[in-house]
Scaffold this motif. Structure first.
Motif, mmCIF file in Angstrom:
data_model
loop_
_atom_site.group_PDB
_atom_site.id
_atom_site.type_symbol
_atom_site.label_atom_id
_atom_site.label_comp_id
_atom_site.label_asym_id
_atom_site.label_seq_id
_atom_site.Cartn_x
_atom_site.Cartn_y
_atom_site.Cartn_z
ATOM 1 N N GLY A 168 -5.306 -9.024 -6.219
ATOM 2 C CA GLY A 168 -4.806 -9.097 -7.551
ATOM 3 C C GLY A 168 -3.731 -8.095 -7.774
ATOM 4 O O GLY A 168 -3.107 -8.152 -9.144
ATOM 5 N N MET A 169 -3.383 -7.216 -6.938
ATOM 6 C CA MET A 169 -2.644 -6.124 -7.682
ATOM 7 C C MET A 169 -1.212 -6.294 -7.091
ATOM 8 O O MET A 169 -0.716 -7.285 -6.287
ATOM 9 C CB MET A 169 -3.067 -4.804 -7.055
ATOM 10 N N TYR A 170 -0.258 -5.772 -7.758
ATOM 11 C CA TYR A 170 1.238 -5.641 -7.525
ATOM 12 C C TYR A 170 1.503 -4.255 -7.245
ATOM 13 O O TYR A 170 0.889 -3.124 -7.318
ATOM 14 C CB TYR A 170 2.188 -5.972 -8.516
ATOM 15 N N GLY A 171 2.583 -3.883 -6.374
ATOM 16 C CA GLY A 171 3.081 -2.501 -6.062
ATOM 17 C C GLY A 171 4.305 -2.683 -5.352
ATOM 18 O O GLY A 171 4.870 -3.529 -5.000
ATOM 19 N N SER A 172 4.777 -1.455 -5.076
ATOM 20 C CA SER A 172 6.154 -1.008 -4.187
ATOM 21 C C SER A 172 5.857 -0.449 -2.911
ATOM 22 O O SER A 172 4.562 0.059 -2.684
ATOM 23 C CB SER A 172 7.113 0.033 -5.137
ATOM 24 N N ALA A 173 6.607 -0.568 -2.133
ATOM 25 C CA ALA A 173 6.442 -0.270 -0.745
ATOM 26 C C ALA A 173 6.278 1.340 -0.694
ATOM 27 O O ALA A 173 5.405 1.830 -0.066
ATOM 28 C CB ALA A 173 7.659 -0.386 0.277
ATOM 29 N N ASP A 174 6.682 2.144 -1.670
ATOM 30 C CA ASP A 174 6.528 3.588 -1.621
ATOM 31 C C ASP A 174 4.955 3.916 -1.875
ATOM 32 O O ASP A 174 4.411 4.815 -1.538
ATOM 33 C CB ASP A 174 7.229 4.523 -2.436
ATOM 34 N N ASP A 175 4.705 2.983 -3.087
ATOM 35 C CA ASP A 175 3.410 3.580 -3.574
ATOM 36 C C ASP A 175 2.307 2.997 -2.232
ATOM 37 O O ASP A 175 1.342 3.544 -2.318
ATOM 38 C CB ASP A 175 3.114 2.532 -4.849
ATOM 39 N N VAL A 176 2.535 1.767 -1.864
ATOM 40 C CA VAL A 176 1.610 1.227 -0.714
ATOM 41 C C VAL A 176 1.451 2.538 0.358
ATOM 42 O O VAL A 176 0.365 2.622 1.002
ATOM 43 C CB VAL A 176 1.718 -0.053 -0.160
ATOM 44 N N LEU A 177 2.396 2.909 0.790
ATOM 45 C CA LEU A 177 2.422 3.981 1.769
ATOM 46 C C LEU A 177 1.677 5.142 1.304
ATOM 47 O O LEU A 177 1.213 5.785 2.367
ATOM 48 C CB LEU A 177 4.061 4.652 2.174
#
Length: 392
Positions: A276-285
């Motif tokens: 259920g989450m969303y995020g940016s590439a930098d955050d996932v990294l």
């Protein structure tokens, strides 16, 4: 754990060669209309050596993809929630061998013979508890007949109600005896709420996203213009997803994922700990780097346990040579898997079109977020990116 791009300081020849290989791969994938857009990041020992956006966040308006575009993460949610559980274990708030019923007394699913075996948090983390996904069970299954949500569609009931339905479905095997990808992380989301006394979104912010500085990640966003529009594989080009659309999985067998893109903006949607989450590439990294080398985030023993294959002998999760640790598949035998990755590599993805892996032996963290399902999760692009990183 701030990651600096070598492209900003002058990349060496190896980094330039990598960039050329990856750029060529994305140029071809876009020209062949296999994807609409993507953000790819490669880090070596914590240093970003490739970080670029490609294609369109929205094809119809020609809105370009940017490095900080937001994505619906689908199962990229799982390592985030896994870290939250492990943080609670590190703090002594729970034990991984706890019975699930200690925290969720009403969650006591039965085997087909009517018996009620105990399930543990460890079994939920490793998908060995005997649960499943509706998308894997298909039409006419108990999951279908009970109206169980996989956490990606839009429904008008709560997490508690969904778990009540899951508990009403028969376990597909005795806990600990096999492996099945499942709604286990949604169950763990409810456990996190019970342990912390906070809504899941607040608990995840306190345990993971806040400490890691992940300011672009959550369950419900009020910034829809920052999101990549999702598309499904199609010919001659990917098709823009509509609401609650069912997209058949590449494996066929009549099994499909039901997507509801609006879920990311709906405050009444229950928080799915598995998707259920969303995020940016930098955050996932930041999450992946905490798994790779987060010495200050998790005790060594718990972080090492993420890289251990916890499945029964003979299990194949991503195919031959792959088992499952905490939060991802773990590569046991690179030769059997036909992979250039090192033994112990962790890898998983998400049905909206994402893939990632951590090769801790070589210090590599590789992330691919796309807005095209399922090419960005399990299509040729994922193998092309992997091989380019290893220099092939």
């Amino acid at each position: 754990m701030i990651l600096q791009s070598k492209h900003e300081t002058g990349a060496g020849r190896d980094e330039s060669a990598l960039a050329n290989r990856l750029d060529s791969i994305f140029t071809t994938a876009l020209r062949e209309r296999r994807i609409v857009g993507a953000v790819a990041v490669v880090a070596s020992h914590g240093k970003v050596i490739y970080r670029r956006a490609h294609g369109w966040a929205e094809r119809e308006t020609q809105r370009p993809m940017h490095e900080d575009t937001l994505f619906r993460l689908a199962s990229v949610t799982k390592p985030i929630v896994t870290l939250a559980v492990l943080r609670l274990a590190a703090d002594g708030k729970l034990q991984l061998d706890d019975h699930v019923s200690r925290w969720l007394p009403d969650f006591t699913p039965r085997l087909p013979d009517g018996s009620q075996p105990p399930l543990t948090l460890h079994q939920l983390l490793t998908h060995t508890a005997g649960l499943s996904y509706g998308l894997l069970e298909g039409p006419g299954s108990e999951y279908d007949l009970l109206g169980i949500s996989d956490g990606i569609d839009r429904v008008d009931f709560s997490l508690e109600e969904n778990l009540r339905r899951v508990a009403g479905a028969s376990l597909v095997f005795a806990p600990g005896s096999a492996w099945r990808y499942s709604l286990a992380l949604d169950v763990l989301g409810a456990v996190i709420e019970r342990v912390t006394g906070a809504p899941l979104a607040d608990a995840i912010a306190q345990l993971v996203t806040g400490p890691l500085g992940m300011h672009d990640t959550g369950f419900v966003s009020d910034e829809p213009t920052r999101f990549a529009v999702p598309y499904a594989d199609g010919a001659p080009e990917p098709v823009k997803m509509t609401e609650n659309v069912s997209v058949p999985l590449p494996e066929g067998h009549g099994v499909a994922v039901r997507f509801a893109p609006s879920r990311a903006f709906e405050p009444t949607a229950y928080p799915s700990g598995g998707a259920g989450m969303y995020g940016s590439a930098d955050d996932v990294l930041r999450v992946l780097e905490a798994v790779r080398d987060g010495k200050s985030f998790l005790p060594d023993a718990l972080r090492a346990a993420m890289y251990v294959d916890h499945t029964p002998p003979g299990t194949e999760t991503r195919g031959p040579g792959w088992g499952f640790g905490y939060g991802a598949a773990v590569l046991n035998d690179p030769v059997l898997a036909g992979s250039p990755q090192s033994a112990g590599t962790l890898q998983w993805g998400g049905v909206y079109g994402h893939s990632w892996f951590i090769d801790a032996t070589r210090g590599l963290t590789v992330l691919l977020l796309t807005n095209t399902a399922y090419e960005g999760m399990s299509g040729a692009l994922t193998l092309e990116v992997r091989d380019a990183v290893y220099g092939d």
